[in-house]
Design a protein around this motif. Sequence first.
Motif, PDB file in Angstrom:
ATOM      1  N   GLN A  48     -48.464  43.363  55.841  1.00 41.57           N
ATOM      2  CA  GLN A  48     -47.597  42.493  55.031  1.00 41.57           C
ATOM      3  C   GLN A  48     -47.035  41.321  55.833  1.00 41.57           C
ATOM      4  N   ARG A  49     -47.377  41.255  57.123  1.00 48.44           N
ATOM      5  CA  ARG A  49     -46.896  40.136  57.934  1.00 48.44           C
ATOM      6  C   ARG A  49     -47.449  38.823  57.410  1.00 48.44           C
ATOM      7  N   GLU A  50     -46.613  37.802  57.414  1.00 54.50           N
ATOM      8  CA  GLU A  50     -47.039  36.498  56.911  1.00 54.50           C
ATOM      9  C   GLU A  50     -48.017  35.809  57.859  1.00 54.50           C
ATOM     10  N   ASP A  51     -47.912  36.107  59.162  1.00 53.04           N
ATOM     11  CA  ASP A  51     -48.728  35.394  60.137  1.00 53.04           C
ATOM     12  C   ASP A  51     -49.990  36.147  60.540  1.00 53.04           C
ATOM     13  N   ILE A  52     -50.326  37.218  59.834  1.00 50.04           N
ATOM     14  CA  ILE A  52     -51.489  38.010  60.211  1.00 50.04           C
ATOM     15  C   ILE A  52     -52.782  37.282  59.838  1.00 50.04           C
ATOM     16  N   THR A  53     -53.759  37.344  60.715  1.00 48.77           N
ATOM     17  CA  THR A  53     -55.044  36.693  60.478  1.00 48.77           C
ATOM     18  C   THR A  53     -56.028  37.699  59.876  1.00 48.77           C
ATOM     19  N   PRO A  54     -57.107  37.220  59.259  1.00 51.96           N
ATOM     20  CA  PRO A  54     -58.113  38.146  58.723  1.00 51.96           C
ATOM     21  C   PRO A  54     -58.660  39.102  59.779  1.00 51.96           C
ATOM     22  N   LEU A  55     -58.867  38.610  60.999  1.00 50.00           N
ATOM     23  CA  LEU A  55     -59.390  39.477  62.060  1.00 50.00           C
ATOM     24  C   LEU A  55     -58.378  40.560  62.437  1.00 50.00           C
ATOM     25  N   ARG A  82     -64.595  44.986  53.064  1.00 46.72           N
ATOM     26  CA  ARG A  82     -64.916  43.647  53.582  1.00 46.72           C
ATOM     27  C   ARG A  82     -64.131  43.350  54.855  1.00 46.72           C
ATOM     28  N   ARG A  83     -62.832  43.692  54.847  1.00 50.37           N
ATOM     29  CA  ARG A  83     -62.040  43.415  56.046  1.00 50.37           C
ATOM     30  C   ARG A  83     -62.545  44.229  57.234  1.00 50.37           C
ATOM     31  N   ALA A  84     -62.860  45.482  56.997  1.00 50.49           N
ATOM     32  CA  ALA A  84     -63.362  46.322  58.088  1.00 50.49           C
ATOM     33  C   ALA A  84     -64.654  45.752  58.658  1.00 50.49           C
ATOM     34  N   GLN A  85     -65.422  45.080  57.827  1.00 48.92           N
ATOM     35  CA  GLN A  85     -66.682  44.482  58.264  1.00 48.92           C
ATOM     36  C   GLN A  85     -66.466  43.460  59.384  1.00 48.92           C
ATOM     37  N   LEU A  86     -65.300  42.809  59.382  1.00 47.73           N
ATOM     38  CA  LEU A  86     -65.040  41.769  60.384  1.00 47.73           C
ATOM     39  C   LEU A  86     -64.975  42.321  61.804  1.00 47.73           C
TER      40      LEU A  86
END
Length: 200
Positions: A103-110, A142-146
């Motif tokens: 839920q962090r606002e600054d979190i990146t997709p990776l 999809r996120r885990a795929q990164l």
Amino acid sequence: MSKPPTETTQSIPISHIVIGPLSTRPVDPKSLHMIELSASIRESGILQPLLVRPGQRDGQVEIVCGKRRLIAAGIIPLETVPCIVRDLTDQEAMEATLIENLQREDITPLQEAEEVQRFLDAGWEVGVVSAHIGKEKTWVYRRAQLTKLTDAWKKAVTSPPDPEKTYGVHRWSAAHLEEIASMPPAIQDSILEKIDRGVF
């Protein structure tokens, strides 16, 4: 039916708060975000109490949520911080950590990918992760795929932009990166090399 975890709110010395094994995400105290967070806490205090649970030693508590606020408070330095002390099992603590991190606002997709994969590696089913974070199962997949991006790609995505290399890669959307991550490592690095050379 399980009982809800008991909790109390109190001010706790920073020296009594430990970072346990469930808190694996590294925090750079010299980063711009941490400098800004420290300045905000110095000006306005800690507006949201940290979530902690009883530690293994008497008088100690273990941080569950609020690790960055704890480190920022230590930079100032503050002697005590407001905390919610709650009896939590490892499973409950991991759930709270997962929700806070995603839920962090600054979190990146990776970073999202690494967080999701950490819980999948711990044995959580995709459906459980999906339910806890309020995302579709396909999003979790999809996120885990990164996490399958090569080290070269991860560095290119997370490093400060270099006008002479990896043109715009740091601005690529998660969908584009997921497509790259689905490719064999050798092909991923070949594509990145061509991007560096301006072939693409």
